[in-house]
Design a protein around this motif. Structure first.
Motif, mmCIF file in Angstrom:
data_model
loop_
_atom_site.group_PDB
_atom_site.id
_atom_site.type_symbol
_atom_site.label_atom_id
_atom_site.label_comp_id
_atom_site.label_asym_id
_atom_site.label_seq_id
_atom_site.Cartn_x
_atom_site.Cartn_y
_atom_site.Cartn_z
ATOM 1 N N GLY A 446 0.717 -1.231 0.027
ATOM 2 C CA GLY A 446 -0.085 0.007 -0.089
ATOM 3 C C GLY A 446 0.877 1.365 0.032
ATOM 4 O O GLY A 446 0.182 2.443 -0.111
ATOM 5 N N GLY A 447 2.039 1.114 -0.030
ATOM 6 C CA GLY A 447 2.982 2.422 -0.082
ATOM 7 C C GLY A 447 3.269 2.914 0.975
ATOM 8 O O GLY A 447 3.891 3.972 1.287
ATOM 9 N N ALA A 448 2.946 2.329 2.304
ATOM 10 C CA ALA A 448 3.399 2.879 3.497
ATOM 11 C C ALA A 448 3.969 1.845 4.664
ATOM 12 O O ALA A 448 3.895 0.501 4.144
ATOM 13 N N PRO A 449 4.995 2.101 5.248
ATOM 14 C CA PRO A 449 5.502 3.364 5.485
ATOM 15 C C PRO A 449 6.648 3.950 4.619
ATOM 16 O O PRO A 449 7.184 3.193 3.804
ATOM 17 N N ARG A 450 6.608 5.243 4.189
ATOM 18 C CA ARG A 450 7.372 5.918 3.392
ATOM 19 C C ARG A 450 8.807 6.182 3.970
ATOM 20 O O ARG A 450 8.596 6.909 5.130
ATOM 21 N N PRO A 451 9.984 6.298 3.164
ATOM 22 C CA PRO A 451 11.270 7.133 3.912
ATOM 23 C C PRO A 451 11.066 8.553 3.674
ATOM 24 O O PRO A 451 9.997 9.048 3.118
ATOM 25 N N LEU A 452 11.918 9.304 4.279
ATOM 26 C CA LEU A 452 12.001 10.654 4.254
ATOM 27 C C LEU A 452 11.865 11.152 3.031
ATOM 28 O O LEU A 452 13.024 10.673 2.148
ATOM 29 N N ASP A 453 10.913 12.207 2.581
ATOM 30 C CA ASP A 453 11.041 12.723 1.324
ATOM 31 C C ASP A 453 11.747 14.032 1.158
ATOM 32 O O ASP A 453 11.605 14.904 1.799
ATOM 33 N N ILE A 454 12.907 14.068 0.306
ATOM 34 C CA ILE A 454 13.782 15.242 0.384
ATOM 35 C C ILE A 454 13.736 15.901 -1.170
ATOM 36 O O ILE A 454 14.457 16.530 -1.778
ATOM 37 N N SER A 455 12.433 15.707 -1.736
ATOM 38 C CA SER A 455 12.406 16.222 -3.062
ATOM 39 C C SER A 455 12.529 17.952 -2.893
ATOM 40 O O SER A 455 12.147 18.554 -1.938
ATOM 41 N N GLY A 456 12.995 18.348 -4.129
ATOM 42 C CA GLY A 456 13.223 19.891 -3.992
ATOM 43 C C GLY A 456 14.499 20.223 -3.541
ATOM 44 O O GLY A 456 14.979 21.350 -4.029
ATOM 45 N N GLY A 457 15.250 19.245 -2.849
ATOM 46 C CA GLY A 457 16.731 19.523 -2.596
ATOM 47 C C GLY A 457 16.933 20.227 -1.202
ATOM 48 O O GLY A 457 15.972 20.532 -0.629
ATOM 49 N N GLY A 458 18.261 20.286 -0.706
ATOM 50 C CA GLY A 458 18.665 20.535 0.595
ATOM 51 C C GLY A 458 19.742 19.754 1.112
ATOM 52 O O GLY A 458 20.278 18.850 0.357
ATOM 53 N N THR A 459 19.964 19.516 2.245
ATOM 54 C CA THR A 459 20.926 19.055 3.004
ATOM 55 C C THR A 459 20.348 18.237 4.215
ATOM 56 O O THR A 459 19.472 18.728 4.971
ATOM 57 N N VAL A 460 20.642 16.976 4.186
ATOM 58 C CA VAL A 460 20.150 16.173 5.141
ATOM 59 C C VAL A 460 21.278 15.599 6.470
ATOM 60 O O VAL A 460 22.552 15.330 5.880
ATOM 61 N N LEU A 461 21.083 16.141 7.546
ATOM 62 C CA LEU A 461 21.907 15.871 8.656
ATOM 63 C C LEU A 461 21.258 14.682 9.417
ATOM 64 O O LEU A 461 20.329 14.882 9.987
ATOM 65 N N GLY A 462 22.068 13.402 9.071
ATOM 66 C CA GLY A 462 21.081 12.478 9.711
ATOM 67 C C GLY A 462 22.034 11.400 10.342
ATOM 68 O O GLY A 462 23.120 11.737 10.697
ATOM 69 N N LEU A 463 21.383 10.281 10.825
ATOM 70 C CA LEU A 463 22.058 9.449 11.550
ATOM 71 C C LEU A 463 21.700 7.859 11.215
ATOM 72 O O LEU A 463 20.376 7.761 11.053
ATOM 73 N N ILE A 464 22.634 7.007 10.986
ATOM 74 C CA ILE A 464 22.425 5.816 10.546
ATOM 75 C C ILE A 464 22.641 4.802 11.971
ATOM 76 O O ILE A 464 23.565 5.104 12.518
ATOM 77 N N THR A 465 21.359 4.196 12.418
ATOM 78 C CA THR A 465 21.568 3.579 13.323
ATOM 79 C C THR A 465 22.199 2.147 13.171
ATOM 80 O O THR A 465 22.254 1.783 12.073
ATOM 81 N N GLY A 466 22.573 1.425 14.203
ATOM 82 C CA GLY A 466 23.338 0.294 14.179
ATOM 83 C C GLY A 466 22.320 -0.829 13.766
ATOM 84 O O GLY A 466 21.125 -0.737 13.555
ATOM 85 N N GLY A 467 22.764 -2.357 13.369
ATOM 86 C CA GLY A 467 22.037 -3.253 13.068
ATOM 87 C C GLY A 467 22.674 -3.816 11.795
ATOM 88 O O GLY A 467 23.513 -3.560 11.083
ATOM 89 N N LEU A 468 21.912 -5.092 11.168
ATOM 90 C CA LEU A 468 22.289 -5.458 9.958
ATOM 91 C C LEU A 468 21.294 -5.336 8.926
ATOM 92 O O LEU A 468 20.216 -4.828 9.295
#
Length: 570
Positions: A446-468
């Motif tokens: 059904g398309g959910a959940p969706r990842p963060l939408d960054i359409s239009g451009g910009g800078t993402v300051l993010g965090l990759i969490t641990g795991g496999l």
């Protein structure tokens, strides 16, 4: 003549009415059809009727019968019948004062019998338990069991005497003949030494009969969380920290809280050590010695940032905005994105729960935007964005994906708005929006959940969490179990100019799939990091003639995860 005949005669003479009733005594002269009767038989031979005519009334005439006692005078009282025999052989019958009396006499009955006034002699043995009841509950319930060993002459067996001792030391026990055992309770004999328990004598609880009931209302303390009563006394979960900023309340209502340090426990921006925000009319650091009106122009430096209030909206989001004016400000900070000659302003806001945050500027003034969790030159330098769409407009945008809030303690974010051109005039609008965190997974059914939408451009300051992870790009060889972050881009008739991924303390790699998120989707780019940075340019990443979706995978370090910066210029 019998006594009853005399009475009957007397009544007939006086009444002269019921002649049929008297016919057996008064004999009429049947030889004469008129005139006087020759004689009234049975009264007195010397009394004859005079037919010579009326005789004068000489008054009451003495009646010899009254003198003989054969006829009682009118006031003589009740008279017994000729016989008082009631037909019951065992009663003594007698006339007493004109009334028949029948007294039972057990002696007239055979042994083992007693006299009853109606049925005569009857057996002494009982027929039902009620005949044995002596109306004393204390000696037990008597029963009718003739012939049973221990039964008395009437067949009654005595009951078992009640034992009214309930074994409870808090009761006084006694027996009342009418009701049985009574246990008088004394609450004052029960005391467990715990102030918050209600001590009661129930007579049924344990060897003492005492019951001790915890009552948490006796432990109520507005300065403590989870106050409750246990069998050892009042306990709680710790001091109240209603705004979850890590500092316990100094006062709740009119109650002063021992050890409390937060002078406003309703506002997470207020606590000891908080930055004193200029001009907001409150003591941010709970230190009255620190002046509220900070030196210099509000918003000019990290010493006097301006707070952006956030208002809650639907779906767990919040938003706030301010108008940025640079006229009275100085040029204090610089970033790698430029703006070294322009005036700058410092703003701040609080994030109260783990969220994705979007920060952007719009308006006539070309701006550079930077965000950090501390307020200093070094923190702002790398975390910046200049023109989200690579110089085609003046809007700058930063995503914080996410802002992690641990243990409910709000996180303060600082924002630098730098005017790119030192000579430019005008204002800009700074907008802040928080949302629930978008997942780093491919969309489900059904398309959910969706990842963060960054359409239009910009800078993402993010965090990759641990795991496999089972995801892997084509440019990485071997088995990849590194964790990754995923963002989504939707564009129409447009080329993705550049994607630059930088690991703060690790070497990431970057790959993009077009039209889908699963490994079966078409991969349109993959790049390994060189000196912490992986870059993809426009090769193959073009949406032509239709709206298209790209999924960008930011693959992190083994197991541990880490912080990254993704710059997207469409």
């Amino acid at each position: 003549m019998t006594h009853s005949s005399r009475v009957t005669l007397f009544a007939c003479v006086l009444g002269l009415l019921a002649l049929e009733a008297c016919s057996a005594i008064v004999q009429p002269d049947t030889t004469r059809l008129g005139g006087d009767d020759a004689q009234i038989v049975g009264i007195d031979a010397s009394v004859s009727r005079d037919d010579a005519g009326p005789r004068p009334d000489t008054g009451p005439r003495a009646d010899a019968a009254l003198d003989t006692g054969l006829v009682p005078p009118e006031d003589a009282g009740p008279v017994c019948p000729p016989s008082c025999d009631d037909g019951v052989p065992c009663t003594d019958d007698a006339c007493v004062d004109g009334i028949c009396v029948h007294a039972t006499n057990d002696a007239l009955c055979a042994p083992g019998q007693h006299c009853t006034p109606l049925a005569g002699c009857a057996s002494d043995l009982c027929t039902r338990d009620a005949e044995c009841d002596d109306a004393n509950a204390c000696n037990g319930l008597e029963r009718c069991v003739p012939g049973t060993p221990g039964a008395d002459a009437h067949g009654c067996v005595a009951g078992t005497t009640l034992d009214c001792n309930d074994g409870a030391s808090c009761t006084d026990d006694r027996c009342e003949p009418a009701t049985g055992c009574v246990h008088e309770r004394h609450d004052e004999r029960c005391n467990d030494g715990v102030a918050c328990t209600a001590d009661r004598c129930t007579g049924t609880s344990g060897p003492t009969g005492c019951e001790f009931v915890p009552e948490s209302t006796r432990c109520a303390d507005p300065c403590r969380v989870g106050s409750r009563c246990t069998m050892t006394g009042c306990v709680d979960e710790g001091p109240l920290d209603a705004d979850r900023d890590g500092y316990p309340a100094m006062q709740v209502g009119s109650t002063a809280c021992t050890g409390g340090t937060d002078c406003d426990d309703t506002n997470p921006a207020v606590h000891p050590g908080a930055p004193e925000i200029c001009g907001n009319g409150r003591d941010d650091d709970c230190d009255p010695r620190t002046p509220d009106a900070c030196a210099g122009t509000p918003g000019d430096t990290c010493a006097n940032p301006i707070e952006i209030p956030l208002t809650s909206t639907s779906g767990g989001s919040s938003t706030g905005s301010v108008t940025v004016s640079f006229g009275a400000l100085a040029n204090d900070y610089a970033t790698r994105c430029g703006g070294s000659s322009g005036r700058d302003a410092i703003y701040t806001f609080l994030v109260s729960s783990t969220s994705d945050v979007t920060i952007e500027t719009t308006g006539a003034v070309d701006t550079i935007l930077a965000a950090a969790f501390s307020c200093d030159v070094g923190a702002f330098r790398e975390s910046c964005n200049d023109d989200r769409d690579f110089g085609l407009d003046r809007t700058s945008r930063i995503w914080l994906h996410p802002v992690p809030v641990a243990s409910g303690a709000p996180v303060r974010v600082y924002v630098l708005v730098d005017r790119y051109d030192g000579d430019a005039t005008g204002t800009a609008t700074l907008q802040v929006t928080t949302r629930p965190v978008a997942p780093n997974v491919c969309p489900g059914s059904g398309g959910a959940p969706r990842p963060l939408d960054i359409s239009g451009g910009g800078t993402v300051l993010g965090l990759i969490t641990g795991g496999l992870s089972a995801q892997q790009g084509s440019c990485r060889f071997g088995v990849d179990t590194w964790p990754e972050a995923i963002v989504r881009i939707e564009e129409t008739d447009r080329q993705l100019e550049r994607l630059t991924l930088t690991g703060v303390d690790f070497d990431p790699y970057l790959y993009v799939r077009q039209g889908g998120c699963a490994p079966s989707a078409s991969e349109v780019g993959c790049a390994l990091a060189m000196e912490r940075t992986a870059t993809l340019t426009d090769t193959g990443m073009t949406a032509t003639g239709r709206s298209d979706v790209f999924y960008v995978f930011l693959d992190g370090p083994p197991i541990t995860g880490g912080a990254y910066r993704l710059e997207f210029n469409p």
